[in-house]
Design an enzyme around this catalytic site. Structure first.
Site, mmCIF file in Angstrom:
data_model
loop_
_atom_site.group_PDB
_atom_site.id
_atom_site.type_symbol
_atom_site.label_atom_id
_atom_site.label_comp_id
_atom_site.label_asym_id
_atom_site.label_seq_id
_atom_site.Cartn_x
_atom_site.Cartn_y
_atom_site.Cartn_z
ATOM 1 N N GLU A 198 0.708 -1.313 -0.066
ATOM 2 C CA GLU A 198 0.174 0.106 -0.054
ATOM 3 C C GLU A 198 0.874 1.315 0.114
ATOM 4 O OE1 GLU A 198 -3.116 0.492 -0.340
ATOM 5 O OE2 GLU A 198 -3.720 -1.442 -0.502
ATOM 6 N N GLU B 70 8.435 -22.201 7.134
ATOM 7 C CA GLU B 70 8.568 -21.264 8.443
ATOM 8 C C GLU B 70 9.511 -21.792 9.368
ATOM 9 O OE1 GLU B 70 5.636 -22.206 11.745
ATOM 10 O OE2 GLU B 70 4.522 -21.268 9.950
#
Length: 304
Positions: free
Chosen positions: A86, A117
């Protein structure tokens, strides 16, 4: 970390308020989620001093040619992607200024990459591939605070001299011991045990919003409370640019449109031209001198 230690984490504990979750009417489920969510902002408030420290370091880094990296796996990585993506449309920043390094690569945003992960070494390697330097800031995001991937990334980043921070939802979490500034937002057990996409993720989204927004304000990407560093490239954005110019300068629609046409629809110089009556060339010089700060540019042009 062994199973007993994992089970001891607040984010893995059972919430006493939701022990009968599967037997609740829909309205009661929704009310419970809403009640639990009300605790999130208060939990974030408790770590405002740590967030302020991170904002200061990120601001200084970006002002001096550095970059900001979010590192995470699963939901944590996706939150980083959301915030970073954004920044270019909101603040007209280059895509490389705020980046997310996600376990399993960009494809893991849409589909989980099992086991990614757990690879601490890969976290360090992926940071290395982005050419992270001591000028950058690296923030490891992990609700549990013990995810190996972001731990590997912040360890490497700190080793080479970059400022490091962590964003977790457990007190005294493992990753906290490896960073310069830990942000531990303790929101308590989730109503769905271990589902940290809920309160933990909400709190982390709030913190990331705070960091990126506060930094961009300090970098002069905002005037008053309006986005003024967006280059309007379509009809909607051009109309928003006109509204912003009118709101700040009280100019007519026609005058705002004329000024924006002169600046190729760049909002900052249009505002300053209308506020000061100066030429575009003079305004551009003032913006360069003040590092793009509209308020300071106006002061320099009117002699305050």
């Amino acid at each position: 970390m062994n199973l007993s230690n994992l089970a001891g984490l607040v984010t893995e504990q059972r919430n006493p308020n939701s022990m009968n979750l599967d037997g609740m009417p829909t309205r009661d489920i929704l009310q419970l989620i809403n009640d639990e969510d009300k605790q999130v902002a208060l939990a974030v408030e408790k770590v405002l001093p740590q967030i302020e420290t991170v904002v200061t370091h990120v601001y200084n880094a970006l002002k001096n040619g550095g970059r900001l990296f979010y590192v995470g796996a699963g939901t944590s990585g996706r939150l980083g992607v959301m915030d970073a993506s954004e920044c270019p449309p909101t603040f007209m920043t280059p895509p490389e200024l705020v980046q997310t390094v996600m376990a399993g690569g960009n494809g893991a945003f849409f589909e989980a990459v099992e086991g990614a992960e757990d690879q601490e070494e890969q976290g360090a390697l992926d940071i290395t591939d982005r050419n992270v330097t001591a000028a950058d800031v690296v923030i490891g995001i992990t609700a549990s605070g013990r995810t190996p991937y972001p731990i590997g990334a912040v360890k490497y980043a700190k080793k080479i001299g970059a400022f490091t921070a962590s964003l977790t939802s457990n007190k005294d979490s493992e990753i906290s011991s490896f960073v310069d500034c830990p942000m531990e937002v303790i929101v308590g057990p989730e109503i769905l045990t271990g589902s940290t996409r809920m309160k933990a993720a909400t709190s982390h989204k709030m913190v990331l919003n705070m960091i990126s927004t506060a930094v961009m304000v300090k970098l002069g990407k905002v005037y008053e409370n309006l986005m003024v560093d967006v280059h309007a490239s379509n009809y909607k954005l051009k109309e928003r640019a006109k509204r912003n110019v009118i709101a700040i300068t009280e100019a007519s629609y026609e005058s705002a449109e004329e000024a924006l046409e002169k600046t190729d629809y760049k909002v900052k110089p249009a505002i300053i031209m209308l506020k000061t009556g100066k030429s575009l060339q003079e305004v551009d010089v003032a913006l360069t001198t003040t590092a793009g700060n509209v308020r300071e540019a106006i002061k320099s042009l009117i002699g305050e």
